[in-house]
Design a protein around this motif. Structure first.
Motif, PDB file in Angstrom:
ATOM      1  N   GLU A 140     -67.622  14.835  -8.958  1.00 49.37           N
ATOM      2  CA  GLU A 140     -67.373  14.528 -10.328  1.00 49.37           C
ATOM      3  C   GLU A 140     -68.871  13.935 -10.904  1.00 49.37           C
ATOM      4  O   GLU A 140     -69.562  13.548  -9.851  1.00 49.37           O
ATOM      5  N   THR A 144     -69.352  11.120 -13.089  1.00 48.27           N
ATOM      6  CA  THR A 144     -69.904   9.732 -13.547  1.00 48.27           C
ATOM      7  C   THR A 144     -70.656   8.982 -12.491  1.00 48.27           C
ATOM      8  O   THR A 144     -71.688   8.357 -12.860  1.00 48.27           O
ATOM      9  N   ARG A 182     -64.520  19.755  -5.038  1.00 48.97           N
ATOM     10  CA  ARG A 182     -63.391  19.078  -4.460  1.00 48.97           C
ATOM     11  C   ARG A 182     -62.374  20.151  -3.801  1.00 48.97           C
ATOM     12  O   ARG A 182     -62.221  21.283  -4.300  1.00 48.97           O
ATOM     13  N   GLU A 241     -59.659  21.002  -3.227  1.00 47.43           N
ATOM     14  CA  GLU A 241     -58.108  20.997  -3.566  1.00 47.43           C
ATOM     15  C   GLU A 241     -57.435  22.467  -3.389  1.00 47.43           C
ATOM     16  O   GLU A 241     -58.201  23.126  -2.976  1.00 47.43           O
ATOM     17  N   GLN A 257     -60.496  25.133  -9.132  1.00 46.08           N
ATOM     18  CA  GLN A 257     -61.191  25.569  -8.002  1.00 46.08           C
ATOM     19  C   GLN A 257     -61.706  24.432  -7.185  1.00 46.08           C
ATOM     20  O   GLN A 257     -61.420  23.279  -7.403  1.00 46.08           O
ATOM     21  N   GLN A 299     -68.416  20.969 -14.965  1.00 48.62           N
ATOM     22  CA  GLN A 299     -68.000  19.943 -15.962  1.00 48.62           C
ATOM     23  C   GLN A 299     -69.245  19.783 -16.878  1.00 48.62           C
ATOM     24  O   GLN A 299     -70.317  19.794 -16.661  1.00 48.62           O
ATOM     25  N   GLU A 332     -71.647  10.430 -20.856  1.00 46.01           N
ATOM     26  CA  GLU A 332     -71.575   8.862 -20.436  1.00 46.01           C
ATOM     27  C   GLU A 332     -72.442   8.185 -21.393  1.00 46.01           C
ATOM     28  O   GLU A 332     -73.416   8.357 -21.596  1.00 46.01           O
ATOM     29  N   ARG A 342     -54.743   8.300 -15.742  1.00 49.94           N
ATOM     30  CA  ARG A 342     -55.937   9.047 -15.152  1.00 49.94           C
ATOM     31  C   ARG A 342     -55.920   8.776 -13.467  1.00 49.94           C
ATOM     32  O   ARG A 342     -55.531   7.987 -12.823  1.00 49.94           O
ATOM     33  N   TYR A 352     -61.967   3.898 -11.224  1.00 51.76           N
ATOM     34  CA  TYR A 352     -62.558   2.928 -12.201  1.00 51.76           C
ATOM     35  C   TYR A 352     -62.496   2.908 -13.227  1.00 51.76           C
ATOM     36  O   TYR A 352     -63.050   1.862 -14.263  1.00 51.76           O
ATOM     37  N   TYR A 353     -61.069   3.184 -13.848  1.00 52.68           N
ATOM     38  CA  TYR A 353     -61.004   3.164 -15.625  1.00 52.68           C
ATOM     39  C   TYR A 353     -60.374   1.799 -15.689  1.00 52.68           C
ATOM     40  O   TYR A 353     -59.616   1.000 -15.049  1.00 52.68           O
ATOM     41  N   THR A 403     -54.958  19.783 -18.421  1.00 54.05           N
ATOM     42  CA  THR A 403     -55.964  18.954 -18.897  1.00 54.05           C
ATOM     43  C   THR A 403     -57.353  19.512 -18.794  1.00 54.05           C
ATOM     44  O   THR A 403     -57.895  19.898 -18.066  1.00 54.05           O
ATOM     45  N   ILE A 404     -57.505  19.682 -20.173  1.00 54.24           N
ATOM     46  CA  ILE A 404     -58.834  20.687 -20.468  1.00 54.24           C
ATOM     47  C   ILE A 404     -59.893  19.347 -20.337  1.00 54.24           C
ATOM     48  O   ILE A 404     -61.144  19.680 -19.608  1.00 54.24           O
TER      49      ILE A 404
HETATM   50  P1  HAM Z   1     -61.452  14.259 -13.863  1.00 54.65           P
HETATM   51  O1  HAM Z   1     -60.038  14.125 -14.752  1.00 54.65           O
HETATM   52  O2  HAM Z   1     -61.333  14.161 -12.579  1.00 54.65           O
HETATM   53  O3  HAM Z   1     -62.321  13.226 -14.618  1.00 54.65           O
HETATM   54  O4  HAM Z   1     -61.992  15.668 -14.520  1.00 54.65           O
HETATM   55  C1  HAM Z   1     -62.374  15.893 -15.716  1.00 54.65           C
HETATM   56  C2  HAM Z   1     -61.999  17.410 -15.750  1.00 54.65           C
HETATM   57  O5  HAM Z   1     -62.426  18.411 -14.714  1.00 54.65           O
HETATM   58  C3  HAM Z   1     -60.584  17.659 -15.676  1.00 54.65           C
HETATM   59  O6  HAM Z   1     -59.896  17.295 -17.061  1.00 54.65           O
HETATM   60  C4  HAM Z   1     -60.656  19.225 -15.436  1.00 54.65           C
HETATM   61  O7  HAM Z   1     -60.447  19.922 -16.584  1.00 54.65           O
HETATM   62  C5  HAM Z   1     -61.687  19.389 -14.716  1.00 54.65           C
HETATM   63  N1  HAM Z   1     -61.374  19.627 -13.420  1.00 54.65           N
HETATM   64  C6  HAM Z   1     -61.197  18.628 -12.601  1.00 54.65           C
HETATM   65  N2  HAM Z   1     -60.967  19.009 -11.368  1.00 54.65           N
HETATM   66  C7  HAM Z   1     -60.851  20.469 -11.337  1.00 54.65           C
HETATM   67  C8  HAM Z   1     -60.741  21.563 -10.353  1.00 54.65           C
HETATM   68  N3  HAM Z   1     -60.469  21.447  -9.355  1.00 54.65           N
HETATM   69  N4  HAM Z   1     -61.122  22.890 -10.829  1.00 54.65           N
HETATM   70  C9  HAM Z   1     -61.304  23.104 -12.082  1.00 54.65           C
HETATM   71  N5  HAM Z   1     -61.562  22.102 -13.132  1.00 54.65           N
HETATM   72  C10 HAM Z   1     -61.302  20.869 -12.688  1.00 54.65           C
HETATM   73  C11 HAM Z   1     -63.759  12.892 -14.199  1.00 54.65           C
HETATM   74  O8  HAM Z   1     -64.340  13.814 -13.192  1.00 54.65           O
HETATM   75  C12 HAM Z   1     -64.395  12.155 -14.537  1.00 54.65           C
HETATM   76  N6  HAM Z   1     -65.903  11.905 -14.271  1.00 54.65           N
HETATM   77  C13 HAM Z   1     -64.654  11.915 -16.174  1.00 54.65           C
HETATM   78  C14 HAM Z   1     -65.349  10.815 -16.771  1.00 54.65           C
HETATM   79  C15 HAM Z   1     -66.496  10.877 -17.295  1.00 54.65           C
HETATM   80  N7  HAM Z   1     -64.683   9.771 -16.849  1.00 54.65           N
HETATM   81  C16 HAM Z   1     -65.619   8.834 -17.458  1.00 54.65           C
HETATM   82  N8  HAM Z   1     -66.627   9.783 -17.694  1.00 54.65           N
END
Ligand code: HAM
Length: 422
Positions: free
Chosen positions: A80, A82, A112, A114, A121, A126, A130, A255, A259-260, A279-280
């Motif tokens: 991610e 952040t 990731r 997953e 994926q 992303q 921030e 979420r 860290y939130y 979740t977009i």
């Molecule tokens: P997150 O909810 O883990 O948040 O990911 C944000 C977005 O990334 C998800 O809503 C989704 O659209 C996309 N996403 C996550 N995992 C996958 C995956 N395996 N494949 C495709 N899309 C994916 C964060 O990552 C935080 N860093 C967001 C944030 C920024 N919070 C504060 N600042």
């Protein structure tokens, strides 16, 4: 097939790249509109950047690509954005900046491990922001606004905004204790992950993908906010109302990351094409992350949009009204290709996209190519044109054809384009 992409990764072919770039270009415009500078951090970091003590998130505990090339350092492909941005914020002492909050945006690949499925994926992109350094409900609303209006400007209809608050430290500590008191006697009914989360981070039990439909989750106590935390959330909602952003309060939204604090939010697709990966984008405030990473006690808030999930939604809503085209196609009927080559290059030097025939095929075959490439103008070069230092210019929209002096061609094209669009 001898070689294939690794499971959970994919190629972006030229037509998809056009769409991908369109989403990214508009996002960059939004960064600009709201005063964000773009940042790029390394694809891999020391594992500690992402992994904190007592972390309970699936992302950190199960999904990270961690490796040690020299057998000493533990490195991780970023899962991610952040944590890397905050590491950079602290390392580069950006908190010394006199203009706070500091606004940073990024478009980057994440990794990731997953279980892959549509919209999920192992490598994905992303687009995130921030906003670090000040804490105010107005900032929370502005951060949500950037993402929401970006999605709306794309023309997407089927999304809704969910918001919640995880409260301030006092509300959260009280809530954690009441969740422990509630779940402790029911521990055996929880999945193994949730049993582990019980004392470390019981809020995450509410977000469990396995337990979420169980009655014990539905009946779990709700958070009681302190007065100041409740006022903060009311103010966030007030500013969202001022911005005319519709939202639903979802008091089970916690979420997936640890860290939130305070405001959390998600924009979810209501289009069935998104399936379980609806979740977009998601994000929230983090009061303690900067401090945890060695910086001062300052708060931040951000979100990240999953570009691949957004693409699926855009395709379903037929957002991309795009057919690839070029400005000019140069048809060459001469053995000698020099003249055609210099015409093509002159066009490109004047910013007209241009393709040409390389093989002196039949006139019919070259015309077919110009149609397939959707050329607005066809430039025909036969023997006479070379002798007279001209070209024959055909406008494929008006079907008009004319002879133009070679060195007046670009000027004439400008004029024709201008006339057509007035
Ligand atoms: P997150 O909810 O883990 O948040 O990911 C944000 C977005 O990334 C998800 O809503 C989704 O659209 C996309 N996403 C996550 N995992 C996958 C995956 N395996 N494949 C495709 N899309 C994916 C964060 O990552 C935080 N860093 C967001 C944030 C920024 N919070 C504060 N600042």
């Amino acid at each position: 097939m001898p070689y294939q992409t690794v499971k959970g990764t994919y190629d972006l072919l030229p037509d998809q790249m056009i769409r991908f770039n369109m989403l990214e270009d508009l996002f960059r415009q939004f960064l600009n509109l709201y005063g964000y500078g773009e940042i790029k951090t390394p694809v891999f970091e020391y594992t500690g950047v992402f992994q904190k003590e007592n972390d309970t998130s699936d992302m950190v505990t199960k999904e990270m690509y961690t490796f040690s090339p020299n057998g000493k350092d533990s490195l991780t492909l970023r899962p991610e954005g952040t944590a890397g941005v905050i590491r950079s914020f602290v390392e580069n002492k950006m908190y010394g900046n006199s203009e706070m909050p500091l606004k940073l945006g990024y478009i980057e690949e994440m990794f990731r491990h997953e279980r892959p499925q549509k919209g999920r994926q192992r490598q994905f992109t992303q687009m995130g922001i921030e906003c670090i350094g000040d804490k105010d409900p107005l900032i929370d609303a502005e951060v949500i606004a950037l993402g929401y209006f970006y999605i709306k400007t794309l023309g997407i209809q089927s999304v809704k905004v969910l918001i919640n608050t995880l409260g301030d430290q006092e509300s959260r500590l009280r809530y954690k204790q009441s969740l422990i008191d509630y779940f402790e006697p029911l521990k055996d009914e929880l999945c193994t992950d949730c049993q582990n989360r019980l004392y470390k981070n019981p809020l995450r039990i509410l977000d469990c993908k396995i337990d979420h439909e169980k009655d014990i989750i539905a009946k779990a106590p709700k958070m009681e906010l302190t007065e100041s935390s409740s006022k903060y959330f009311e103010d966030v909602k007030h500013y969202l109302d001022v911005l005319e952003i519709p939202y639903e309060v979802d008091d089970r939204l916690v979420r997936g990351l640890d860290y939130y604090t305070d405001t959390v939010f998600e924009v979810v697709s209501t289009n069935e094409v998104s399936g379980s990966q609806a979740t977009i984008f998601g994000g929230g405030r983090y009061d303690d992350l900067v401090k945890e990473m060695g910086g001062p006690q300052i708060s931040g808030i951000g979100f990240a949009i999953g570009v691949e999930r957004l693409m699926i939604l855009c395709e379903a809503e037929e957002i991309f009204d795009y057919s690839k085209s070029i400005d000019c196609y140069v048809i060459n009927l001469n053995e000698d290709k020099d003249y055609a080559l210099s015409v093509a290059e002159e066009l490109r030097n004047n910013s007209f996209s241009c393709e040409m025939d390389y093989y002196r095929r039949s006139l019919k075959a070259q015309f077919k190519s110009s149609e397939r490439k959707n050329a607005r103008f066809v430039i025909i070069i036969g023997e006479d044109e070379v002798k007279e230092n001209t070209v024959t210019l055909k406008d494929t929209l008006t079907k008009a054809q004319e002879s133009v002096k070679k060195d007046e061609l670009c000027e004439r094209l400008d004029q024709l384009m201008e006339d057509y669009y007035v």
